[in-house]
Design a protein around this motif. Structure first.
Motif, PDB file in Angstrom:
ATOM      1  N   ALA A   1      64.819 -44.009  39.176  1.00  6.97           N
ATOM      2  CA  ALA A   1      63.761 -43.138  39.677  1.00  6.97           C
ATOM      3  C   ALA A   1      62.477 -43.390  38.899  1.00  6.97           C
ATOM      4  N   PRO A   2      61.374 -43.606  39.598  1.00 10.71           N
ATOM      5  CA  PRO A   2      60.102 -43.813  38.894  1.00 10.71           C
ATOM      6  C   PRO A   2      59.546 -42.480  38.388  1.00 10.71           C
ATOM      7  N   ASN A   3      58.727 -42.557  37.359  1.00  9.38           N
ATOM      8  CA  ASN A   3      58.071 -41.373  36.828  1.00  9.38           C
ATOM      9  C   ASN A   3      56.566 -41.614  36.844  1.00  9.38           C
ATOM     10  N   PHE A   4      55.870 -40.875  37.680  1.00  3.75           N
ATOM     11  CA  PHE A   4      54.433 -41.033  37.844  1.00  3.75           C
ATOM     12  C   PHE A   4      53.632 -40.139  36.909  1.00  3.75           C
ATOM     13  N   LYS A   5      54.311 -39.375  36.033  1.00  7.78           N
ATOM     14  CA  LYS A   5      53.618 -38.406  35.206  1.00  7.78           C
ATOM     15  C   LYS A   5      52.468 -39.032  34.423  1.00  7.78           C
ATOM     16  N   LYS A   6      52.708 -40.177  33.789  1.00  4.35           N
ATOM     17  CA  LYS A   6      51.640 -40.804  33.001  1.00  4.35           C
ATOM     18  C   LYS A   6      50.554 -41.400  33.906  1.00  4.35           C
ATOM     19  N   ASP A   7      50.904 -41.722  35.152  1.00  4.52           N
ATOM     20  CA  ASP A   7      49.932 -42.321  36.062  1.00  4.52           C
ATOM     21  C   ASP A   7      48.991 -41.297  36.681  1.00  4.52           C
ATOM     22  N   VAL A   8      49.361 -40.034  36.659  1.00  3.97           N
ATOM     23  CA  VAL A   8      48.499 -39.008  37.248  1.00  3.97           C
ATOM     24  C   VAL A   8      47.694 -38.259  36.188  1.00  3.97           C
ATOM     25  N   GLN A   9      47.847 -38.633  34.942  1.00  3.99           N
ATOM     26  CA  GLN A   9      47.113 -37.939  33.876  1.00  3.99           C
ATOM     27  C   GLN A   9      45.973 -38.768  33.369  1.00  3.99           C
TER      28      GLN A   9
ATOM     29  N   ALA B   1      38.247 -36.693  33.352  1.00  7.94           N
ATOM     30  CA  ALA B   1      37.057 -36.396  32.546  1.00  7.94           C
ATOM     31  C   ALA B   1      36.726 -34.907  32.637  1.00  7.94           C
ATOM     32  N   TYR B   2      36.788 -34.347  33.844  1.00 14.22           N
ATOM     33  CA  TYR B   2      36.516 -32.919  33.988  1.00 14.22           C
ATOM     34  C   TYR B   2      37.582 -32.091  33.283  1.00 14.22           C
ATOM     35  N   GLU B   3      38.852 -32.452  33.473  1.00 16.36           N
ATOM     36  CA  GLU B   3      39.938 -31.672  32.875  1.00 16.36           C
ATOM     37  C   GLU B   3      39.855 -31.662  31.350  1.00 16.36           C
ATOM     38  N   GLN B   4      39.395 -32.738  30.777  1.00 16.41           N
ATOM     39  CA  GLN B   4      39.283 -32.799  29.314  1.00 16.41           C
ATOM     40  C   GLN B   4      38.060 -32.048  28.797  1.00 16.41           C
ATOM     41  N   SER B   5      36.960 -32.099  29.551  1.00 16.79           N
ATOM     42  CA  SER B   5      35.718 -31.507  29.050  1.00 16.79           C
ATOM     43  C   SER B   5      35.433 -30.110  29.599  1.00 16.79           C
ATOM     44  N   GLN B   6      35.958 -29.812  30.799  1.00  9.77           N
ATOM     45  CA  GLN B   6      35.645 -28.566  31.501  1.00  9.77           C
ATOM     46  C   GLN B   6      34.135 -28.413  31.720  1.00  9.77           C
ATOM     47  N   ASP B   7      33.430 -29.538  31.779  1.00  6.42           N
ATOM     48  CA  ASP B   7      31.984 -29.567  32.001  1.00  6.42           C
ATOM     49  C   ASP B   7      31.713 -29.292  33.485  1.00  6.42           C
ATOM     50  N   ALA B   8      31.024 -28.224  33.779  1.00  3.66           N
ATOM     51  CA  ALA B   8      30.757 -27.817  35.162  1.00  3.66           C
ATOM     52  C   ALA B   8      30.022 -28.900  35.948  1.00  3.66           C
TER      53      ALA B   8
END
Length: 167
Positions: free
Chosen positions: A159-167, A69-76
């Motif tokens: 090999a697993p890919n966690f990229k979508k799980d951490v975003q 939520a913060y990363e998308q909005s950059q709301d302090a």
């Protein structure tokens, strides 16, 4: 009468052949069962690895929403909660129990993988500010994927890919 005798003889011969085949199948079954312990051990390790992967994903997902939520909005106003959540994920990952069903080598590899993922979330917490340098965070995620990928491949898994799980 000859007709009945030939039918009876054919039936008896068929029964004898089937009994012989059944005896061979029992011997093959015993040989297969003798080779099962290693298969069973591999199966336990695969189940343990996939189970640990799912625990890691669950740990991430249950606390990730404030970070994204913060990363998308950059709301302090959301920044402090995002940093706390990212650090919480790192701490909870470190608290995961590595399954004892894994070989000592795989246990060590998974401990390293979990630690690398925890470091990624610590780096992510450090970058939760406007115009942050994401180089260290991206490197931590790459190192994690490399380590966990090699570990899963040792066990015969993709090999697993966690990229979508951490975003």
């Amino acid at each position: 009468m000859k007709k009945w005798m030939s039918i009876l003889l054919t039936a008896l011969l068929s029964i004898a052949v089937l009994a012989g085949c059944n005896a061979e199948n029992k011997n093959e079954t015993k040989e297969t069962e003798a080779s099962k312990p290693s298969d069973n051990n591999d199966s336990k390790q695969i189940t343990a690895l996939v189970g640990l992967q799912m625990e890691m994903i669950h740990t991430i997902r249950k606390n990730l929403e404030p970070v994204t939520a913060y990363e998308q909005s950059q709301d302090a106003a959301l920044q402090e909660e995002a940093v706390s959540s990212s650090k919480l994920i790192a701490n909870e990952l470190r608290g995961l129990e590595i399954p004892s069903d894994l070989s000592k080598e795989l246990q060590g590899d998974m401990k390293e993988s979990v630690e690398l993922l925890a470091l990624y979330f610590e780096e992510r917490a450090a970058t939760l500010k406007p115009d942050a340098d994401l180089t260290e965070m991206d490197a931590a995620l790459a190192a994690f994927h490399e380590k966990i990928g090699a570990t899963f491949e040792k066990a015969g898994l993709h090999a697993p890919n966690f990229k979508k799980d951490v975003q």
